[in-house]
Design a protein around this motif. Structure first.
Motif, PDB file in Angstrom:
ATOM      1  N   VAL A 163       0.834  -1.206   0.000  1.00 18.04           N
ATOM      2  CA  VAL A 163       0.000   0.000   0.000  1.00 18.04           C
ATOM      3  C   VAL A 163       0.868   1.254   0.000  1.00 18.04           C
ATOM      4  CG1 VAL A 163      -1.673   1.336   1.353  1.00 18.04           C
ATOM      5  CG2 VAL A 163      -1.962  -1.134   1.097  1.00 18.04           C
ATOM      6  N   PHE A 164       1.942   1.232   0.775  1.00 20.77           N
ATOM      7  CA  PHE A 164       2.840   2.387   0.843  1.00 20.77           C
ATOM      8  C   PHE A 164       3.497   2.638  -0.510  1.00 20.77           C
ATOM      9  CE2 PHE A 164       6.868   4.397   2.649  1.00 20.77           C
ATOM     10  CZ  PHE A 164       6.242   5.619   2.886  1.00 20.77           C
ATOM     11  N   VAL A 165       3.908   1.568  -1.182  1.00 20.49           N
ATOM     12  CA  VAL A 165       4.523   1.702  -2.503  1.00 20.49           C
ATOM     13  C   VAL A 165       3.527   2.264  -3.512  1.00 20.49           C
ATOM     14  CG1 VAL A 165       5.252   0.292  -4.480  1.00 20.49           C
ATOM     15  CG2 VAL A 165       6.439   0.080  -2.307  1.00 20.49           C
ATOM     16  N   ILE A 166       2.285   1.778  -3.485  1.00 25.61           N
ATOM     17  CA  ILE A 166       1.262   2.306  -4.396  1.00 25.61           C
ATOM     18  C   ILE A 166       1.071   3.796  -4.145  1.00 25.61           C
ATOM     19  CG2 ILE A 166      -1.174   2.201  -5.057  1.00 25.61           C
ATOM     20  CD1 ILE A 166       0.549  -0.153  -6.032  1.00 25.61           C
ATOM     21  N   TRP A 167       1.048   4.198  -2.875  1.00 24.94           N
ATOM     22  CA  TRP A 167       0.900   5.621  -2.540  1.00 24.94           C
ATOM     23  C   TRP A 167       2.102   6.417  -3.050  1.00 24.94           C
ATOM     24  CZ3 TRP A 167       3.624   9.023   0.709  1.00 24.94           C
ATOM     25  CH2 TRP A 167       2.986  10.245   0.943  1.00 24.94           C
ATOM     26  N   LEU A 168       3.294   5.872  -2.877  1.00 29.38           N
ATOM     27  CA  LEU A 168       4.500   6.567  -3.344  1.00 29.38           C
ATOM     28  C   LEU A 168       4.527   6.676  -4.870  1.00 29.38           C
ATOM     29  CD1 LEU A 168       7.222   5.041  -0.982  1.00 29.38           C
ATOM     30  CD2 LEU A 168       6.339   7.390  -0.958  1.00 29.38           C
ATOM     31  N   ILE A 169       4.046   5.636  -5.555  1.00 27.93           N
ATOM     32  CA  ILE A 169       3.959   5.708  -7.011  1.00 27.93           C
ATOM     33  C   ILE A 169       3.039   6.855  -7.417  1.00 27.93           C
ATOM     34  CG2 ILE A 169       3.083   4.521  -9.071  1.00 27.93           C
ATOM     35  CD1 ILE A 169       3.998   1.879  -7.738  1.00 27.93           C
ATOM     36  N   ALA A 170       1.881   6.938  -6.766  1.00 26.60           N
ATOM     37  CA  ALA A 170       0.928   8.015  -7.075  1.00 26.60           C
ATOM     38  C   ALA A 170       1.548   9.378  -6.797  1.00 26.60           C
ATOM     39  CB  ALA A 170      -0.349   7.826  -6.255  1.00 26.60           C
ATOM     40  N   GLN A 171       2.272   9.502  -5.687  1.00 25.38           N
ATOM     41  CA  GLN A 171       2.905  10.775  -5.365  1.00 25.38           C
ATOM     42  C   GLN A 171       3.975  11.134  -6.386  1.00 25.38           C
ATOM     43  OE1 GLN A 171       2.038  12.930  -2.664  1.00 25.38           O
ATOM     44  NE2 GLN A 171       0.290  11.542  -2.783  1.00 25.38           N
ATOM     45  N   SER A 172       4.767  10.147  -6.796  1.00 23.28           N
ATOM     46  CA  SER A 172       5.829  10.404  -7.779  1.00 23.28           C
ATOM     47  C   SER A 172       5.249  10.853  -9.116  1.00 23.28           C
ATOM     48  CB  SER A 172       6.672   9.139  -7.991  1.00 23.28           C
ATOM     49  OG  SER A 172       7.459   8.866  -6.862  1.00 23.28           O
ATOM     50  N   VAL A 173       4.230  10.149  -9.571  1.00 22.77           N
ATOM     51  CA  VAL A 173       3.684  10.412 -10.909  1.00 22.77           C
ATOM     52  C   VAL A 173       2.787  11.651 -10.932  1.00 22.77           C
ATOM     53  CG1 VAL A 173       2.191   9.485 -12.726  1.00 22.77           C
ATOM     54  CG2 VAL A 173       3.851   7.988 -11.583  1.00 22.77           C
ATOM     55  N   PHE A 174       1.906  11.793  -9.939  1.00 27.83           N
ATOM     56  CA  PHE A 174       0.896  12.839  -9.995  1.00 27.83           C
ATOM     57  C   PHE A 174       1.272  14.121  -9.250  1.00 27.83           C
ATOM     58  CE2 PHE A 174      -1.525   8.935 -10.770  1.00 27.83           C
ATOM     59  CZ  PHE A 174      -2.195   9.290 -11.930  1.00 27.83           C
ATOM     60  N   VAL A 175       2.177  14.032  -8.288  1.00 31.41           N
ATOM     61  CA  VAL A 175       2.510  15.219  -7.488  1.00 31.41           C
ATOM     62  C   VAL A 175       3.925  15.714  -7.787  1.00 31.41           C
ATOM     63  CG1 VAL A 175       2.731  16.170  -5.155  1.00 31.41           C
ATOM     64  CG2 VAL A 175       0.946  14.471  -5.648  1.00 31.41           C
ATOM     65  N   LEU A 176       4.910  14.834  -7.644  1.00 25.18           N
ATOM     66  CA  LEU A 176       6.298  15.244  -7.832  1.00 25.18           C
ATOM     67  C   LEU A 176       6.706  15.290  -9.296  1.00 25.18           C
ATOM     68  CD1 LEU A 176       7.878  13.167  -4.919  1.00 25.18           C
ATOM     69  CD2 LEU A 176       7.302  15.598  -4.913  1.00 25.18           C
ATOM     70  N   GLY A 177       6.066  14.492 -10.114  1.00 26.45           N
ATOM     71  CA  GLY A 177       6.387  14.482 -11.539  1.00 26.45           C
ATOM     72  C   GLY A 177       7.758  13.936 -11.843  1.00 26.45           C
ATOM     73  N   THR A 178       8.195  12.947 -11.075  1.00 25.07           N
ATOM     74  CA  THR A 178       9.517  12.350 -11.277  1.00 25.07           C
ATOM     75  C   THR A 178       9.425  10.833 -11.192  1.00 25.07           C
ATOM     76  OG1 THR A 178      10.068  12.395  -8.916  1.00 25.07           O
ATOM     77  CG2 THR A 178      10.687  14.326 -10.234  1.00 25.07           C
TER      78      THR A 178
END
Length: 200
Positions: free
Chosen positions: A113-128
């Protein structure tokens, strides 16, 4: 009393846990070292900073990179030891009680679950796309699938017979399940970040 599914040692699962654990631990170690470089020199150019799109510096310095008040890779340094130990113990002939497997599954579920959240943050928020983070994604996802399916098919997690049979069948298709998951992430990243356009 014999635990369900305890008659057969899950050798393939044990080997995967060892491989995934070592790869995941190395990724966490590498990210931790990069974070230390940033602490010593905030202007340092990190080895994982390949381009504005593919980099780990932005992720490490964001609040998402220290969700619990310390750098996320530290969790990886400690957490990935568990699959390594469990895999080695199984190969050595150890048999674990149901409560142990359930605790192990709970830890993997948190990681998933944490990895899925981090993926979403990377792609949709941080853009990296952080290289070492992506290595972690690559091993966390199938590890969670593998242990979950193992617990279901062996009855360590109570489930109806059709569910156990389905889990047993899906275990053989685990590589495909992982590839499909990676493909979904890749498509989302491409739509959101135009990865191919940035590379080519």
């Amino acid at each position: 009393m014999t635990q369900p599914g305890s008659r057969t040692r899950p050798t393939a699962l044990a080997v995967w846990l060892l491989i995934a654990g070592v790869i995941g631990w190395w990724a966490a170690f590498s990210l931790t070292m990069e974070r230390l470089h940033l602490l010593m020199d905030p202007d340092a150019i990190l080895g994982c900073d390949i381009s504005p799109l593919v980099q780990c510096g932005k992720n490490l310095e964001s609040w998402q990179g220290s969700v619990f008040g310390f750098p996320n890779p530290i969790m990886g340094l400690t957490g990935w030891v568990a699959p390594i130990v469990v895999g080695a113990a199984i190969l050595a002939g150890a048999r674990f009680a149901r409560w142990f497997w359930l605790l192990f599954e709970l830890g993997l579920a948190f990681a998933f679950v944490f990895v899925i959240w981090l993926i979403a943050q990377s792609v949709f928020v941080l853009g990296t796309l952080c290289p070492w983070c992506m290595v972690t994604w690559v091993v966390t996802i199938p590890t969670f699938y593998a242990v979950t399916l193992h617990l279901l098919r062996t009855g360590l997690v109570p489930a109806p017979r059709p569910v156990r049979s389905a889990a047993d069948t899906l275990m053989a298709w685990l590589p495909l399940l992982a590839v499909i998951s990676y493909a979904i992430i890749a498509v989302i990243a491409q739509i959101r970040l135009d990865v191919l356009g940035a590379v080519f």
